[in-house]
Scaffold this motif. Structure first.
Motif, PDB file in Angstrom:
ATOM      1  N   UNK A   1       0.735  -1.038   0.129  1.00 23.38           N
ATOM      2  CA  UNK A   1       0.025   0.019  -0.187  1.00 23.38           C
ATOM      3  C   UNK A   1       1.300   1.392   0.241  1.00 23.38           C
ATOM      4  N   UNK A   2       1.980   1.288   0.445  1.00 20.94           N
ATOM      5  CA  UNK A   2       2.551   2.622   1.294  1.00 20.94           C
ATOM      6  C   UNK A   2       3.714   2.614  -0.294  1.00 20.94           C
ATOM      7  N   UNK A   3       4.080   1.331  -0.955  1.00 18.56           N
ATOM      8  CA  UNK A   3       4.756   1.557  -2.180  1.00 18.56           C
ATOM      9  C   UNK A   3       3.711   1.750  -3.245  1.00 18.56           C
ATOM     10  N   UNK A   4       3.009   1.786  -3.854  1.00 19.05           N
ATOM     11  CA  UNK A   4       1.768   2.081  -4.257  1.00 19.05           C
ATOM     12  C   UNK A   4       1.667   3.911  -4.133  1.00 19.05           C
ATOM     13  N   UNK A   5       1.387   4.399  -3.015  1.00 16.73           N
ATOM     14  CA  UNK A   5       1.515   5.346  -2.880  1.00 16.73           C
ATOM     15  C   UNK A   5       2.210   6.330  -3.075  1.00 16.73           C
ATOM     16  N   UNK A   6       3.634   5.842  -2.800  1.00 20.29           N
ATOM     17  CA  UNK A   6       4.820   5.902  -3.328  1.00 20.29           C
ATOM     18  C   UNK A   6       5.357   6.153  -4.501  1.00 20.29           C
ATOM     19  N   UNK A   7       4.729   5.073  -5.992  1.00 13.75           N
ATOM     20  CA  UNK A   7       4.722   5.359  -6.787  1.00 13.75           C
ATOM     21  C   UNK A   7       3.899   6.309  -7.799  1.00 13.75           C
ATOM     22  N   UNK A   8       2.838   6.832  -7.286  1.00 16.06           N
ATOM     23  CA  UNK A   8       2.245   7.244  -7.922  1.00 16.06           C
ATOM     24  C   UNK A   8       2.394   8.816  -7.209  1.00 16.06           C
ATOM     25  N   UNK A   9       3.315   9.195  -6.222  1.00 12.90           N
ATOM     26  CA  UNK A   9       2.998  10.362  -6.333  1.00 12.90           C
ATOM     27  C   UNK A   9       4.920  10.737  -6.716  1.00 12.90           C
ATOM     28  N   UNK A  10       4.963  11.736  -7.663  1.00 17.21           N
ATOM     29  CA  UNK A  10       5.839  12.797  -8.265  1.00 17.21           C
ATOM     30  C   UNK A  10       6.899  12.749  -6.721  1.00 17.21           C
ATOM     31  N   UNK A  11       7.047  12.835  -6.813  1.00 19.32           N
ATOM     32  CA  UNK A  11       8.554  13.495  -5.281  1.00 19.32           C
ATOM     33  C   UNK A  11       8.677  11.791  -5.082  1.00 19.32           C
ATOM     34  N   UNK A  12       7.977  10.969  -3.854  1.00 15.40           N
ATOM     35  CA  UNK A  12       8.201   9.781  -3.790  1.00 15.40           C
ATOM     36  C   UNK A  12       8.423   8.858  -4.945  1.00 15.40           C
ATOM     37  N   UNK A  13       8.277   8.914  -6.385  1.00 23.25           N
ATOM     38  CA  UNK A  13       8.466   7.925  -7.324  1.00 23.25           C
ATOM     39  C   UNK A  13       9.895   8.912  -8.145  1.00 23.25           C
ATOM     40  N   UNK A  14       9.057   9.608  -8.227  1.00 25.39           N
ATOM     41  CA  UNK A  14      11.340  10.715  -7.945  1.00 25.39           C
ATOM     42  C   UNK A  14      12.581  10.075  -7.233  1.00 25.39           C
ATOM     43  N   UNK A  15      12.392   9.770  -6.159  1.00 26.31           N
ATOM     44  CA  UNK A  15      13.312   9.199  -4.890  1.00 26.31           C
ATOM     45  C   UNK A  15      13.321   7.720  -5.292  1.00 26.31           C
ATOM     46  N   UNK A  16      12.226   7.135  -5.655  1.00 31.27           N
ATOM     47  CA  UNK A  16      12.572   5.244  -5.871  1.00 31.27           C
ATOM     48  C   UNK A  16      13.367   5.090  -7.085  1.00 31.27           C
ATOM     49  N   UNK A  17      13.305   6.475  -8.199  1.00 33.11           N
ATOM     50  CA  UNK A  17      14.048   6.244  -9.286  1.00 33.11           C
ATOM     51  C   UNK A  17      14.736   6.402  -9.258  1.00 33.11           C
ATOM     52  N   UNK A  18      15.558   7.127  -8.417  1.00 32.34           N
ATOM     53  CA  UNK A  18      16.949   7.454  -8.717  1.00 32.34           C
ATOM     54  C   UNK A  18      18.381   6.930  -9.060  1.00 32.34           C
ATOM     55  N   UNK A  19      18.556   7.520 -10.962  1.00 32.12           N
ATOM     56  CA  UNK A  19      19.432   6.597 -11.057  1.00 32.12           C
ATOM     57  C   UNK A  19      20.975   6.751 -10.086  1.00 32.12           C
ATOM     58  N   UNK A  20      21.248   7.257  -9.611  1.00 33.44           N
ATOM     59  CA  UNK A  20      22.804   7.205  -9.082  1.00 33.44           C
ATOM     60  C   UNK A  20      22.501   6.562  -7.565  1.00 33.44           C
ATOM     61  N   UNK A  21      21.157   6.253  -7.235  1.00 38.47           N
ATOM     62  CA  UNK A  21      21.019   5.027  -6.175  1.00 38.47           C
ATOM     63  C   UNK A  21      21.938   3.769  -6.352  1.00 38.47           C
ATOM     64  N   UNK A  22      22.499   3.420  -4.660  1.00 37.37           N
ATOM     65  CA  UNK A  22      23.177   2.388  -4.913  1.00 37.37           C
ATOM     66  C   UNK A  22      22.236   0.991  -3.626  1.00 37.37           C
TER      67      UNK A  22
END
Length: 220
Positions: A173-194
């Protein structure tokens, strides 16, 4: 009434003495306005103004802002707002959560993240602090911000991003919320994150019931 707060990301510039505030942090490194603005926009999908990166002296303490003695109303859940939801199965499996995030990243052509003990420590500390005060915020009760907490945990970061959520009954539930929120989704998809760290505190005595914190980062 569950909430996810606008995600924030900060990155250390290669000069070693500057900090970059992403477009979602409202001048995170240099302005106290983030606390007030994000408090008013803490519901899912809220967004903050774009600010330009600001150079700061490396000797300065970065972006510390003491919170008010009483959390702002928008940081709190109305009494009984989530009393009709079933949280009996609220739990976190870190490996399964990592796999869910990595499957999402792979679908976007990005590298997977590894669980990191230090980022997990930072995430757990913030989730525990939010639960203690029954609130949602990127600022801790001691005035700390995500960058402070990552450094405190011993993680030498060039990138750190944080997502928080309250009131969700499952990680899906929380992941779905993050994915549909632009700011949170941007963090999930940080290209340089390790790396990533994730924590859940479930406290039935609170109004929010669950407190989720995800910290994503990469080392210098």
């Amino acid at each position: 009434m569950y909430r996810v707060l606008v995600g924030v990301a900060v990155a250390l510039w290669t000069t070693g003495c500057s900090m970059n505030s992403s477009s979602l942090t409202a001048g995170f490194a240099d302005s106290p306005t983030m606390s007030a603005r994000s408090s008013r926009q803490a519901s899912l999908g809220g967004d903050l103004d774009t600010r330009t990166p600001t150079r700061i002296d490396s000797r300065q303490r970065v972006a510390s802002l003491a919170p008010p003695s009483t959390p702002a109303p928008s940081e709190r859940a109305p009494k009984g707002a989530l009393s009709d939801r079933d949280y009996s199965r609220a739990a976190l499996n870190p490996e399964a959560a990592r796999d869910a995030i990595n499957n999402y990243r792979r679908a976007k052509g990005l590298k997977p993240l590894k669980l990191d003990a230090e980022l997990t420590t930072a995430a757990r500390a913030h989730a525990q602090d939010l639960a203690k005060w029954d609130r949602i915020s990127h600022y801790g009760s001691d005035g700390s911000n995500p960058w402070d907490r990552v450094k405190r945990a011993g993680y030498n970061a060039k990138l750190a991003a944080e997502n928080v959520g309250t009131g969700q009954a499952s990680f899906d539930e929380v992941l779905k919320g993050w994915q549909t929120s632009p700011g949170h989704n941007k963090n999930l998809l940080q290209p340089e994150a390790q790396h990533m760290g994730l924590a859940l505190v479930h406290d039935p005595k609170t109004e929010f019931k669950t407190f989720w914190t995800l910290v994503i980062g990469s080392r210098l």
